[in-house]
Structure formats: C-alpha cells, structure tokens
Design an enzyme around this catalytic site. Structure first.
Site, PDB file in Angstrom:
ATOM      1  CB  THR A  96     -10.166  -2.249  -3.265  1.00  0.00           C
ATOM      2  OG1 THR A  96     -10.826  -1.638  -4.203  1.00  0.00           O
ATOM      3  CG2 THR A  96      -9.179  -1.079  -2.398  1.00  0.00           C
ATOM      4  CD  GLU A 196       4.228 -12.308   3.406  1.00  0.00           C
ATOM      5  OE1 GLU A 196       5.404 -12.856   2.028  1.00  0.00           O
ATOM      6  OE2 GLU A 196       3.775 -12.005   3.072  1.00  0.00           O
ATOM      7  CG  ASN A 238       4.989 -17.044  -4.656  1.00  0.00           C
ATOM      8  OD1 ASN A 238       3.457 -16.474  -3.923  1.00  0.00           O
ATOM      9  ND2 ASN A 238       5.456 -16.434  -3.042  1.00  0.00           N
TER      10      ASN A 238
HETATM   11  I1  8IG Z   1       0.845 -14.049  -5.757  1.00  0.00           I
HETATM   12  O1  8IG Z   1       4.407 -15.219  -0.995  1.00  0.00           O
HETATM   13  C1  8IG Z   1       1.853 -14.476  -3.321  1.00  0.00           C
HETATM   14  N1  8IG Z   1       0.831 -13.165  -3.051  1.00  0.00           N
HETATM   15  N2  8IG Z   1       1.852 -11.815   1.509  1.00  0.00           N
HETATM   16  N3  8IG Z   1       3.451 -13.502   0.444  1.00  0.00           N
HETATM   17  C2  8IG Z   1       2.243 -12.592   0.295  1.00  0.00           C
HETATM   18  N4  8IG Z   1       1.644 -12.528  -0.901  1.00  0.00           N
HETATM   19  C3  8IG Z   1       1.934 -13.135  -1.465  1.00  0.00           C
HETATM   20  C4  8IG Z   1       3.134 -14.499  -1.888  1.00  0.00           C
HETATM   21  C5  8IG Z   1       3.897 -14.377  -0.411  1.00  0.00           C
HETATM   22  N5  8IG Z   1       2.559 -14.310  -2.791  1.00  0.00           N
END
Ligand code: 8IG
Length: 275
Positions: A96, A196, A238
């Site tokens: 969650t 972000e 990423n």
């Molecule tokens: I998968 O680039 C994933 N989860 N906050 N930022 C944030 N959460 C994520 C990201 C990201 N990639």
C-alpha cells in the site's frame, strides 16, 4: 466482499491488527512462523518464484488490514515460501503506497504483520528513479540510508527511535559478497504519485539523495521499530526527471522493470539463500 479495513478506525491498535493478520496467515497457511519477509516492488516480482517453493498463496484481501493493490504491476498476494535451507519467507506482493491516501498505518501494516509472524529480517525492494547518470535503467542498487520527504511517520506519539544504520551494513556487505558491482545510494521518499520536477530532483541531489521513489522509507522506520534487520534495494527503472532528457512515462518504467526482472530477481534469490 471485503469488510471495512480495521485500520481505518482511528481507535484501532495497529499492532493488534498486525497480530490478527499474522494469526490469519498462520491459520490459512498452517505455517506457525516466518523467518524473513520480502516486499517485492515493481521489477522484483519474479524473486518470489526463485527463492524457494511457494506452498501457499493468499489474496491480500483475505488478511485483516490489507487492501487491494491500486496499480498494475503490483500483485495483491501474500505467499509463504519454503526456502532450500528450511527457513520460511513471507513474500509480500501487496504494497500500500502512501500516495493512495489511506494513511501511514495502512502503508506499514505489511511490515508490522511480517514482524508479528516472527520475521526478523525485512527485505524492502522498489522501482525508483536514479540521480547518478551512470545508473542506466535496469541497474539494481543497495539503499544505504534514506531521506523521508513525506513529512509523516509510522510512529505515533512520543516514540523516539534511533535510525542509525537503518539499512543493515552487514546485509549490504552480504549482498556485495554475491554481486561485488552493486552500488549504493541514499533513497528519498517523495509523496508522489506525480514524479518530481527537475528542480525537486536537484534538491534531492543537493541534500544528499541518489534515488527517488514513493515507498520504502516509512516501511523501514516501522521495521526498525519492530526490531527487524533491514535490507533495502532499488531497481533503477529510469533516470530521475531532468537527469534524463525525455519526460518520464509510467509505461517505460514498467517495461524497464520487466526487462531487468529475471536478472535482479535471481540476484535477490542468491542473497536470500545466504541469509
Ligand atoms: I519506478 O523517478 C519510479 N518510481 N518519485 N521518481 C519517483 N518514484 C519513482 C520514479 C521516479 N521512478
């Protein structure tokens, strides 16, 4: 039909609900005690098959306090897995997230339940964004520490708990003994669910962060409160916004997780075998 979640009653004792959940797991699986617990985030799901023999799979909704997963790529199950060394793992495929807005008690319920089943090791995994540009999508990294940017805590009242060495140096060393190339970094938990802005990623970098995500830190605090030893690992799916030149897409993130899944799950299985 699922009844109302008992954790939604502000008068509920979250530890009593966790004890009830653990009793339900013991009853439905016939397994009295689990030794370790793993929360498998996006990209890590295959580890459930690789660590050992799944003897029982429960729908999270059968267990008090758990809820349906909000998202594709997240499986709503709890599994009891018999490891080759005879230990028992509780595999939590039902996270969650804080951004779901159900409150932090619901976020950390799986960790408290794992502790109530007897687990003394908590492995927390996630998919996340990377701030170090050489972390190409598909890179697994160890979490060395965190910065909790949610402004929230699973601890209630005057519960002062030390968070030094929250992510066990011993377990990080053990992981590196299996995969010496594993890098590590500081995980910043943002509230989400938006990714972000590039400026926020620069802020995270400036304050000492290397990984950006939407989970794990609140869970780690609850695991420490429960006295568990914690291993945290992120799959970089990423580069964080502004570090990569193109906008982030959820589909690409899921795809990067899929592509890396067998490799990182195999790595995690090797680590679990050494615990
Ligand atoms: I998968 O680039 C994933 N989860 N906050 N930022 C944030 N959460 C994520 C990201 C990201 N990639």
């Amino acid at each position: 039909m699922q009844l109302a979640n008992p954790l939604d009653d502000p008068a509920a004792d979250p530890f009593a609900v966790a004890a009830e959940a653990a009793a339900t797991i013991a009853e439905l699986t016939g397994v009295e005690r689990h030794d370790i617990a793993l929360t498998l985030g996006s990209g890590w799901g295959r580890a459930a098959e690789l660590i050992g023999e799944t003897t029982h799979t429960l729908a999270a909704t059968e267990v008090p306090g758990f809820s349906k997963p909000a998202l594709e790529g997240h499986v709503g199950t709890l599994r009891s897995v018999l490891l080759p060394n005879g230990k028992r793992a509780l595999v939590i495929g039902a996270r969650t997230h804080y951004y779901e807005g159900h409150g932090v008690r619901r976020v950390v319920h799986s960790v408290r339940t794992a502790a109530a089943t007897g687990a003394t090791t908590m492995i927390l995994t996630n998919g996340a964004g990377g701030i170090k540009p050489h972390w190409t999508p598909g890179t697994p990294v160890l979490i060395s520490d965190h910065i909790n940017l949610t402004g929230d805590s699973p601890l209630e009242g005057a519960t002062f708990i030390d968070l030094t060495d929250l992510y066990s140096a011993r377990l990080r060393d053990l992981a590196r003994s299996i995969e010496p190339t594993l890098d590590e970094g500081v995980y910043c938990q943002f509230r989400g669910p938006h990714y972000e802005t590039p400026a926020e990623v620069q802020m995270a970098k400036t304050i000492g962060g290397h990984i950006v995500g939407m989970s794990t830190a609140l869970e780690a605090i609850a695991a420490r409160q429960a006295g568990m030893e914690i291993l945290g690992m992120s799959l970089i799916t990423n580069l964080a916004a502004g570090i990569q030149q193109t906008p982030l897409s959820h589909e690409e993130v899921i795809e990067a997780g899929r592509a890396a899944e067998s490799v990182i799950s195999g790595l995690l299985a090797k680590i679990v075998a050494e615990l």
